[in-house]
Every structure is written in C-alpha cells, then in structure tokens.
Motif scaffolding. Structure first.
Motif, PDB file in Angstrom:
ATOM      1  N   LEU A   9     -26.815  44.089  97.235  1.00 40.77           N
ATOM      2  CA  LEU A   9     -26.601  45.308  98.011  1.00 40.77           C
ATOM      3  C   LEU A   9     -27.760  46.277  97.791  1.00 40.77           C
ATOM      4  CD1 LEU A   9     -24.947  47.303  99.709  1.00 40.77           C
ATOM      5  CD2 LEU A   9     -23.713  47.921  97.606  1.00 40.77           C
ATOM      6  N   GLY A  10     -28.159  46.461  96.532  1.00 35.75           N
ATOM      7  CA  GLY A  10     -29.273  47.350  96.240  1.00 35.75           C
ATOM      8  C   GLY A  10     -30.561  46.901  96.906  1.00 35.75           C
TER       9      GLY A  10
ATOM     10  N   TYR B 236     -15.901  46.863  92.148  1.00 33.67           N
ATOM     11  CA  TYR B 236     -15.463  46.894  93.544  1.00 33.67           C
ATOM     12  C   TYR B 236     -16.313  46.002  94.452  1.00 33.67           C
ATOM     13  CZ  TYR B 236     -12.978  51.029  91.893  1.00 33.67           C
ATOM     14  OH  TYR B 236     -12.179  51.884  91.187  1.00 33.67           O
ATOM     15  N   VAL B 237     -17.554  45.719  94.039  1.00 37.03           N
ATOM     16  CA  VAL B 237     -18.483  44.928  94.854  1.00 37.03           C
ATOM     17  C   VAL B 237     -18.926  43.714  94.045  1.00 37.03           C
ATOM     18  CG1 VAL B 237     -20.691  44.930  96.063  1.00 37.03           C
ATOM     19  CG2 VAL B 237     -19.285  46.987  96.057  1.00 37.03           C
ATOM     20  N   ARG B 238     -18.842  42.539  94.635  1.00 37.14           N
ATOM     21  CA  ARG B 238     -19.144  41.319  93.888  1.00 37.14           C
ATOM     22  C   ARG B 238     -20.640  41.053  93.769  1.00 37.14           C
ATOM     23  NH1 ARG B 238     -14.832  39.682  97.150  1.00 37.14           N
ATOM     24  NH2 ARG B 238     -16.035  38.230  98.441  1.00 37.14           N
ATOM     25  N   HIS B 239     -21.453  41.645  94.630  1.00 43.54           N
ATOM     26  CA  HIS B 239     -22.894  41.384  94.606  1.00 43.54           C
ATOM     27  C   HIS B 239     -23.680  42.691  94.708  1.00 43.54           C
ATOM     28  CE1 HIS B 239     -21.878  37.140  95.203  1.00 43.54           C
ATOM     29  NE2 HIS B 239     -21.059  37.546  96.148  1.00 43.54           N
ATOM     30  N   PRO B 240     -23.523  43.591  93.746  1.00 37.82           N
ATOM     31  CA  PRO B 240     -24.212  44.889  93.845  1.00 37.82           C
ATOM     32  C   PRO B 240     -25.728  44.776  93.780  1.00 37.82           C
ATOM     33  CG  PRO B 240     -23.200  44.624  91.685  1.00 37.82           C
ATOM     34  CD  PRO B 240     -22.694  43.495  92.532  1.00 37.82           C
ATOM     35  N   ASN B 241     -26.253  43.749  93.090  1.00 33.92           N
ATOM     36  CA  ASN B 241     -27.707  43.600  93.027  1.00 33.92           C
ATOM     37  C   ASN B 241     -28.285  43.295  94.403  1.00 33.92           C
ATOM     38  OD1 ASN B 241     -26.268  41.211  92.817  1.00 33.92           O
ATOM     39  ND2 ASN B 241     -27.732  40.218  91.472  1.00 33.92           N
TER      40      ASN B 241
ATOM     41  N   ALA C 168     -31.605  52.192  92.179  1.00 35.63           N
ATOM     42  CA  ALA C 168     -30.713  52.456  91.040  1.00 35.63           C
ATOM     43  C   ALA C 168     -29.605  51.412  90.964  1.00 35.63           C
ATOM     44  CB  ALA C 168     -30.120  53.855  91.163  1.00 35.63           C
ATOM     45  N   ILE C 169     -29.016  51.053  92.104  1.00 34.05           N
ATOM     46  CA  ILE C 169     -27.938  50.060  92.117  1.00 34.05           C
ATOM     47  C   ILE C 169     -28.459  48.698  91.677  1.00 34.05           C
ATOM     48  CG2 ILE C 169     -26.388  48.760  93.633  1.00 34.05           C
ATOM     49  CD1 ILE C 169     -26.036  51.315  95.277  1.00 34.05           C
ATOM     50  N   MET C 170     -29.604  48.287  92.205  1.00 33.11           N
ATOM     51  CA  MET C 170     -30.165  46.975  91.873  1.00 33.11           C
ATOM     52  C   MET C 170     -30.485  46.863  90.381  1.00 33.11           C
ATOM     53  SD  MET C 170     -33.380  45.466  91.188  1.00 33.11           S
ATOM     54  CE  MET C 170     -34.582  46.566  91.944  1.00 33.11           C
TER      55      MET C 170
END
Length: 256
Positions: A194-195, A187-192, A160-162
C-alpha cells in the motif's frame, strides 16, 4: 511452567491449518517473473537483487538533478518532483541498510540483473524525464498549489507506511515467527505494498501523463498483485489465518 514451555505446549495442541495454494495462473506468472529477473541466461550470479535495486534508487536523485541541469528546467514542479522521487530513493536505501528484506538478498544472473534494471526500474526514471524534459506539460485538475500538496502528502505518508511496515515485519520475525496481526497489519494485510503504491501513485500524479499510469498498472498487476496472492497462500498455513483474513482488508476498503 515457564512461558517458553507454555507457548510450546500451546503450539503442540493447536492444529495445523491446511494451506490454500495460490491460483495456477498466479503461480505461473510468479515462476515466469522469477525466471526473467533471477535466472535469465544462467551462468554466474555476480550481484544481489538488492544491489541492482539500490543502484537505481540511490541514482534517482543525481539522475533527476542532471536532467534539470540539462534541460535548464527550473519550474517548481520539476524541483518538487526531484525532492519527492529523489528523497524516496535515499530513504529506501537507508531502510535497506537498517533492516534489509531477505527477498532482495538473492543472487541473480547478469542478464537477470540487466532485465530488472532496464526492463522495470529504468521506466521509473522515465517518469521524471517526461516532466523535466517538457514532454509532459501537465494541466492538473486542481490549482497547482493544491495538486502539489496532494502529491507531496501521498508521497510522505506512503513512505512512512512502507518503512514502518517493513520495520515491523523485520523486527517482529526476529523475535517470533508466525502471523503478524498487530500494528500496521491489524487492519491491512499488505501495508508495505500500500505504501509503495501511494508513493509511485504520487509520482504519476505529478507527471500527469498516460505513460506512468500504464507502467504502474503493469507492475501492480504482474508483480505486486501476484506477490500478494502468493504471500497469502503461504500465510494460509497458520491456524489463525482464516479469522485474520475475515476481519482485515487486502489494501483498502472496498478492496478485499
């Protein structure tokens, strides 16, 4: 004054930031990985990067199903792994059809494509083979039902995050160019990334063998981390970058 005129006038008054170049080592690694995946061997470029990736992603479900049939492994863990990794591949393909990433639309050489598939992507198929073939006989730190719950939750939330991060970036940049600082990027610079790390981390936890963790450590260090460093060097050209970087996390606290 119209809104477009106001934005244009504001942009003219805003001083341009001085970009911060990526470290020399990161630039060198990026040039090397680009060469071996895009330009290796030279010659014709018959396919797009996305085609190679999508072939592996969509092929994961049938590949794992064939492994289950071949090894006659009907353990619950094997079927859960098929559902997790196979469905993720199909979700990736749907995402690419709906909002394709421009980075994957580059044409690559024949040897570059083969290197992408056999040098990187095929290793992800090895995860499922380890579990389904019985090479890995995991003794999980928690009871099986609790461990399966953890892995499935990581996979679902990571997917879902990606997808949400890629969708936000794709559709925002179609409307306006510039730094994205809201939504999942607040809040997060690289959520993709992270996912993606949550997804493949869930696969490694399901297999519970040393090899997936080694593969992920290499990919996350050589590819993911370098790409994130290069991305931040590019984004540093925006005047609001310094403040955005100060108040956000790289991935998760305390990883800055």
């Amino acid at each position: 004054m119209r809104d477009d005129d106001l934005r244009a006038a504001t942009a003219l008054r805003t001083p341009a930031a001085t970009p911060t170049p990526a470290p020399a080592w990161a630039s060198a690694v990026r040039r090397f990985t680009d060469f071996i995946t895009i330009d290796l061997g030279g010659g014709p470029r018959p396919w797009k990067f996305a085609w190679v990736i999508n072939f592996q992603k969509t092929g994961t479900f049938p590949f794992l199903a064939l492994l289950i049939a071949w090894y006659r492994n009907h353990d619950v863990a094997a079927w859960i792994y098929l559902a997790m990794h196979g469905s993720y591949g199909l979700a990736w393909f749907l995402k690419d059809m709906a909002f394709p990433d421009p980075a994957w639309q580059r044409r690559i050489t024949i040897l570059g494509g083969l290197n992408v598939f056999f040098g990187v992507l095929a290793w992800y198929w090895a995860f499922g083979w380890l579990l389904i073939s019985g090479t890995s006989r995991p003794a999980y730190p928690l009871p099986d039902h609790a461990w399966f719950c953890l892995c499935i939750s990581l996979c679902l939330v990571g997917t879902a995050i990606m997808i949400a991060a890629d969708a936000q970036k794709f559709y925002t940049l179609r409307v306006r160019r510039g730094l994205i600082t809201d939504g999942l990027f607040r809040y997060v610079r690289h959520p993709n990334y992270l996912g993606e790390m949550m997804i493949y981390g869930s696969f490694a936890l399901m297999v519970w063998h040393w090899l997936p963790f080694v593969v992920l450590a290499v990919v996350w260090t050589v590819v993911f981390a370098v790409n994130m460093i290069a991305k931040e060097a590019s984004l540093s050209r925006h005047p609001e970058w310094a403040e955005y970087r100060r108040r956000t996390w790289w991935l998760l606290p305390p990883i800055l």
